[in-house]
Scaffold this motif. Structure first.
Motif, PDB file in Angstrom:
ATOM      1  N   GLY B  42       0.822  -1.213   0.000  1.00 37.56           N
ATOM      2  CA  GLY B  42       0.000   0.000   0.000  1.00 37.56           C
ATOM      3  C   GLY B  42       0.855   1.263   0.000  1.00 37.56           C
ATOM      4  N   TRP B  43       1.913   1.254   0.812  1.00 37.43           N
ATOM      5  CA  TRP B  43       2.809   2.417   0.883  1.00 37.43           C
ATOM      6  C   TRP B  43       3.611   2.577  -0.408  1.00 37.43           C
ATOM      7  CZ3 TRP B  43       2.526   6.416   3.968  1.00 37.43           C
ATOM      8  CH2 TRP B  43       1.903   6.275   5.190  1.00 37.43           C
ATOM      9  N   CYS B  44       4.004   1.436  -0.998  1.00 43.42           N
ATOM     10  CA  CYS B  44       4.736   1.503  -2.274  1.00 43.42           C
ATOM     11  C   CYS B  44       3.859   2.196  -3.312  1.00 43.42           C
ATOM     12  CB  CYS B  44       5.093   0.100  -2.766  1.00 43.42           C
ATOM     13  SG  CYS B  44       6.335  -0.713  -1.776  1.00 43.42           S
ATOM     14  N   ALA B  45       2.605   1.764  -3.384  1.00 42.20           N
ATOM     15  CA  ALA B  45       1.667   2.344  -4.363  1.00 42.20           C
ATOM     16  C   ALA B  45       1.442   3.820  -4.071  1.00 42.20           C
ATOM     17  CB  ALA B  45       0.347   1.588  -4.315  1.00 42.20           C
ATOM     18  N   PHE B  46       1.309   4.156  -2.788  1.00 44.69           N
ATOM     19  CA  PHE B  46       1.073   5.555  -2.392  1.00 44.69           C
ATOM     20  C   PHE B  46       2.208   6.460  -2.876  1.00 44.69           C
ATOM     21  CE2 PHE B  46       1.926   8.964   0.712  1.00 44.69           C
ATOM     22  CZ  PHE B  46       0.751   9.692   0.585  1.00 44.69           C
ATOM     23  N   TRP B  47       3.456   6.046  -2.652  1.00 45.87           N
ATOM     24  CA  TRP B  47       4.587   6.903  -3.039  1.00 45.87           C
ATOM     25  C   TRP B  47       4.737   6.998  -4.554  1.00 45.87           C
ATOM     26  CZ3 TRP B  47       5.530  10.234   0.357  1.00 45.87           C
ATOM     27  CH2 TRP B  47       5.516   9.916   1.705  1.00 45.87           C
ATOM     28  N   TRP B  48       4.333   5.932  -5.257  1.00 52.23           N
ATOM     29  CA  TRP B  48       4.325   6.002  -6.721  1.00 52.23           C
ATOM     30  C   TRP B  48       3.327   7.063  -7.198  1.00 52.23           C
ATOM     31  CZ3 TRP B  48       7.410   5.189 -10.452  1.00 52.23           C
ATOM     32  CH2 TRP B  48       8.345   4.148 -10.421  1.00 52.23           C
ATOM     33  N   VAL B  49       2.142   7.057  -6.575  1.00 54.92           N
ATOM     34  CA  VAL B  49       1.106   8.032  -6.959  1.00 54.92           C
ATOM     35  C   VAL B  49       1.592   9.456  -6.654  1.00 54.92           C
ATOM     36  CG1 VAL B  49      -1.243   8.846  -6.404  1.00 54.92           C
ATOM     37  CG2 VAL B  49      -0.806   6.406  -6.696  1.00 54.92           C
ATOM     38  N   VAL B  50       2.298   9.618  -5.543  1.00 53.49           N
ATOM     39  CA  VAL B  50       2.795  10.954  -5.158  1.00 53.49           C
ATOM     40  C   VAL B  50       3.836  11.468  -6.154  1.00 53.49           C
ATOM     41  CG1 VAL B  50       4.122  12.213  -3.391  1.00 53.49           C
ATOM     42  CG2 VAL B  50       2.289  10.675  -2.697  1.00 53.49           C
ATOM     43  N   VAL B  51       4.757  10.590  -6.584  1.00 53.32           N
ATOM     44  CA  VAL B  51       5.869  11.085  -7.416  1.00 53.32           C
ATOM     45  C   VAL B  51       5.544  11.161  -8.909  1.00 53.32           C
ATOM     46  CG1 VAL B  51       7.669  10.365  -5.813  1.00 53.32           C
ATOM     47  CG2 VAL B  51       7.028   8.832  -7.664  1.00 53.32           C
ATOM     48  N   LEU B  52       4.539  10.410  -9.367  1.00 48.66           N
ATOM     49  CA  LEU B  52       4.249  10.403 -10.814  1.00 48.66           C
ATOM     50  C   LEU B  52       4.004  11.798 -11.404  1.00 48.66           C
ATOM     51  CD1 LEU B  52       2.304   7.140 -11.684  1.00 48.66           C
ATOM     52  CD2 LEU B  52       4.427   7.978 -12.680  1.00 48.66           C
ATOM     53  N   PRO B  53       3.178  12.652 -10.764  1.00 48.56           N
ATOM     54  CA  PRO B  53       2.979  14.003 -11.328  1.00 48.56           C
ATOM     55  C   PRO B  53       4.279  14.806 -11.451  1.00 48.56           C
ATOM     56  CG  PRO B  53       1.417  13.582  -9.567  1.00 48.56           C
ATOM     57  CD  PRO B  53       2.367  12.456  -9.550  1.00 48.56           C
ATOM     58  N   PHE B  54       5.183  14.615 -10.506  1.00 47.55           N
ATOM     59  CA  PHE B  54       6.483  15.325 -10.558  1.00 47.55           C
ATOM     60  C   PHE B  54       7.291  14.855 -11.771  1.00 47.55           C
ATOM     61  CE2 PHE B  54       5.415  15.722  -6.047  1.00 47.55           C
ATOM     62  CZ  PHE B  54       5.725  17.042  -5.809  1.00 47.55           C
ATOM     63  N   ILE B  55       7.265  13.532 -12.005  1.00 49.37           N
ATOM     64  CA  ILE B  55       8.039  12.967 -13.129  1.00 49.37           C
ATOM     65  C   ILE B  55       7.462  13.476 -14.455  1.00 49.37           C
ATOM     66  CG2 ILE B  55       8.743  10.844 -14.306  1.00 49.37           C
ATOM     67  CD1 ILE B  55       8.618   9.452 -11.538  1.00 49.37           C
ATOM     68  N   VAL B  56       6.130  13.447 -14.566  1.00 52.13           N
ATOM     69  CA  VAL B  56       5.471  13.898 -15.807  1.00 52.13           C
ATOM     70  C   VAL B  56       5.777  15.381 -16.043  1.00 52.13           C
ATOM     71  CG1 VAL B  56       3.226  14.269 -16.917  1.00 52.13           C
ATOM     72  CG2 VAL B  56       3.671  12.144 -15.682  1.00 52.13           C
ATOM     73  N   ALA B  57       5.641  16.191 -14.991  1.00 49.24           N
ATOM     74  CA  ALA B  57       5.925  17.633 -15.123  1.00 49.24           C
ATOM     75  C   ALA B  57       7.394  17.871 -15.476  1.00 49.24           C
ATOM     76  CB  ALA B  57       5.580  18.344 -13.822  1.00 49.24           C
ATOM     77  N   GLY B  58       8.284  17.056 -14.921  1.00 52.28           N
ATOM     78  CA  GLY B  58       9.716  17.190 -15.209  1.00 52.28           C
ATOM     79  C   GLY B  58      10.022  16.886 -16.667  1.00 52.28           C
ATOM     80  N   ILE B  59       9.427  15.802 -17.182  1.00 51.30           N
ATOM     81  CA  ILE B  59       9.663  15.428 -18.590  1.00 51.30           C
ATOM     82  C   ILE B  59       9.138  16.531 -19.515  1.00 51.30           C
ATOM     83  CG2 ILE B  59       9.033  13.771 -20.409  1.00 51.30           C
ATOM     84  CD1 ILE B  59       9.026  11.612 -18.148  1.00 51.30           C
ATOM     85  N   SER B  60       7.969  17.048 -19.175  1.00 53.86           N
ATOM     86  CA  SER B  60       7.392  18.124 -19.997  1.00 53.86           C
ATOM     87  C   SER B  60       8.286  19.378 -19.965  1.00 53.86           C
ATOM     88  CB  SER B  60       5.978  18.406 -19.483  1.00 53.86           C
ATOM     89  OG  SER B  60       5.634  19.710 -19.661  1.00 53.86           O
ATOM     90  N   LYS B  61       8.873  19.645 -18.787  1.00 51.55           N
ATOM     91  CA  LYS B  61       9.762  20.808 -18.663  1.00 51.55           C
ATOM     92  C   LYS B  61      11.038  20.610 -19.495  1.00 51.55           C
ATOM     93  CE  LYS B  61      11.411  24.071 -15.211  1.00 51.55           C
ATOM     94  NZ  LYS B  61      10.817  25.236 -15.854  1.00 51.55           N
ATOM     95  N   ILE B  62      11.533  19.384 -19.511  1.00 48.87           N
ATOM     96  CA  ILE B  62      12.731  19.096 -20.322  1.00 48.87           C
ATOM     97  C   ILE B  62      12.452  19.398 -21.790  1.00 48.87           C
ATOM     98  CG2 ILE B  62      14.229  17.234 -21.194  1.00 48.87           C
ATOM     99  CD1 ILE B  62      14.065  15.963 -18.399  1.00 48.87           C
ATOM    100  N   LYS B  63      11.270  18.962 -22.268  1.00 46.85           N
ATOM    101  CA  LYS B  63      10.899  19.197 -23.671  1.00 46.85           C
ATOM    102  C   LYS B  63      10.832  20.699 -23.969  1.00 46.85           C
ATOM    103  CE  LYS B  63       8.309  14.956 -24.522  1.00 46.85           C
ATOM    104  NZ  LYS B  63       6.975  14.364 -24.535  1.00 46.85           N
ATOM    105  N   ASN B  64      10.177  21.434 -23.085  1.00 48.55           N
ATOM    106  CA  ASN B  64      10.017  22.884 -23.310  1.00 48.55           C
ATOM    107  C   ASN B  64      11.339  23.641 -23.253  1.00 48.55           C
ATOM    108  OD1 ASN B  64       7.289  22.569 -23.568  1.00 48.55           O
ATOM    109  ND2 ASN B  64       6.859  22.996 -21.406  1.00 48.55           N
ATOM    110  N   GLU B  65      12.124  23.354 -22.208  1.00 44.38           N
ATOM    111  CA  GLU B  65      13.383  24.090 -22.018  1.00 44.38           C
ATOM    112  C   GLU B  65      14.406  23.772 -23.116  1.00 44.38           C
ATOM    113  OE1 GLU B  65      14.281  26.357 -19.533  1.00 44.38           O
ATOM    114  OE2 GLU B  65      12.236  26.351 -18.767  1.00 44.38           O
ATOM    115  N   SER B  66      14.375  22.512 -23.613  1.00 43.48           N
ATOM    116  CA  SER B  66      15.329  22.110 -24.651  1.00 43.48           C
ATOM    117  C   SER B  66      15.133  22.924 -25.927  1.00 43.48           C
ATOM    118  CB  SER B  66      15.167  20.626 -24.975  1.00 43.48           C
ATOM    119  OG  SER B  66      15.343  19.888 -23.822  1.00 43.48           O
TER     120      SER B  66
END
Lengths: 93, 251
Positions: B42-66
């Protein structure tokens, strides 16, 4: 003389660390990650599972550390030179 | 001059005496590489849900900044490779008798921004979990949270705040590196405590984990602070026009 004292002190502190960990029953210079996880997990009733690809077998882990370390080192070095060219080269451009 | 040398000698002795004292009470410690099986599903799943938006936003930022800056991608490669090496480098800690590793994400957050530091931490930790027997795939979300999210945002925030207070680049980078390292290990302690504590043992367990980390992470955090300060000093000297991450604009 001061330099000699500093070298001796550093050697002493490492030796003390090694002896201390042996006295505490820990493997000498074990990693904070591994040495503790299993013991704590057992205390909390949790058993750490083996990694998906268990590379911690004999020299296999050393091979992967060397492989990825070299690869990362090459990438870092290559890009570093691209971003920070030597000063002479920069002037030439 | 002699008085200064004597004072420094006393300070050094105090630091080593303190480290020895903490080392004497050293029992066990954790790091951000939590293996599979340690955290409940349950905790593993919880932390995955917490970090996924950060990862998606980070990838999108890489595309824009590049698209805006041609040096952005090479910097991501350079910092990513450096963070990978730094975060799996076992450093022997005198007196404690164990090895531990720095985080490397504070400097990534200063140079590229905290969201991209999260992406770098994700790639680094995935490779380590897959090939270097460090961490696990199920616990990767928790590992990314402590190293990428907490370490990255804390490093970035400290750097910006210290610069706004008027301190030098080097001081700001030192404190960002130091506190991102300590923050990573404090958050690892916190999320382990949350998942594994027994009734009424929340604070004592957290405190014992933080104390257990001290012998290795006090010196390693200081070392990471110096690495960050050196890197920022180098960039400012060699590339005065550098303007990415926390070094954008007036800062």
């Amino acid at each position: 003389m001061n330099r000699l004292k500093t070298v001796l002190f550093i050697m002493f502190s490492f030796a003390a660390g090694g002896l201390f960990s042996l006295a505490m029953g820990k493997e000498k210079w074990s990693g904070v990650d591994e040495a503790v996880l299993e013991k704590f997990a057992e205390e909390a009733g949790r058993v750490p599972l083996e990694p998906v690809f268990n590379t911690d077998q004999g020299d296999l882990l050393l091979f992967f550390f060397f492989l990825f370390g070299s690869l990362a080192g090459f990438i870092a070095g290559y890009l570093f030179r691209e971003l920070f060219p030597p000063k002479k080269e920069k002037k030439g451009k | 001059m002699e008085a200064v040398a004597i004072r420094m000698n006393i300070s050094l002795r105090f630091v080593f005496a303190f480290l020895f004292f903490v080392g004497a009470f050293y029992t066990d410690a954790f790091a951000m590489h939590i293996a599979d099986g340690i955290l409940p599903a349950g905790w593993c799943a919880f932390w995955w849900v917490v970090v996924l938006p950060f990862i998606v936003a980070g990838i999108s930022k890489i595309k824009n900044e590049s698209k805006k800056d041609k040096t952005f991608k090479p910097f991501i490669g350079l910092i990513g490779a450096a963070a990978f090496i730094i975060s799996c480098l076992p450093v022997p800690v005198p007196f404690a008798g164990v090895t531990s590793h720095p985080v490397g994400v504070g400097i990534a957050a200063i140079i590229l921004g905290p969201l991209i530091a999260v992406v770098i931490a994700s790639v680094t930790l995935t490779l380590q979990a897959l090939f270097l027997a460090h961490g696990g795939l199920g616990t990767l979300g928790a590992d990314i949270f402590s190293m990428g999210v907490v370490g990255g945002f804390l490093g970035y925030g400290i750097f910006v705040a210290v610069r706004r207070l008027g301190f030098s680049w080097v001081t700001a980078a030192f404190l960002a590196g130091l506190l991102s390292d300590w923050g990573t290990y404090a958050s690892t302690s916190a999320l382990l405590t949350l998942a594994l504590h027994e009734v009424d043992s929340l604070l004592p367990m957290f405190a014992s984990l933080v104390i257990a980390f001290s012998p290795t992470q006090i010196p390693l955090g200081i070392m990471e602070g110096f690495i960050s300060a050196f890197a920022i000093r180098f960039i400012k000297n060699r590339m005065p026009e550098f303007s990415l991450g926390a070094m954008k604009g007036k800062l």
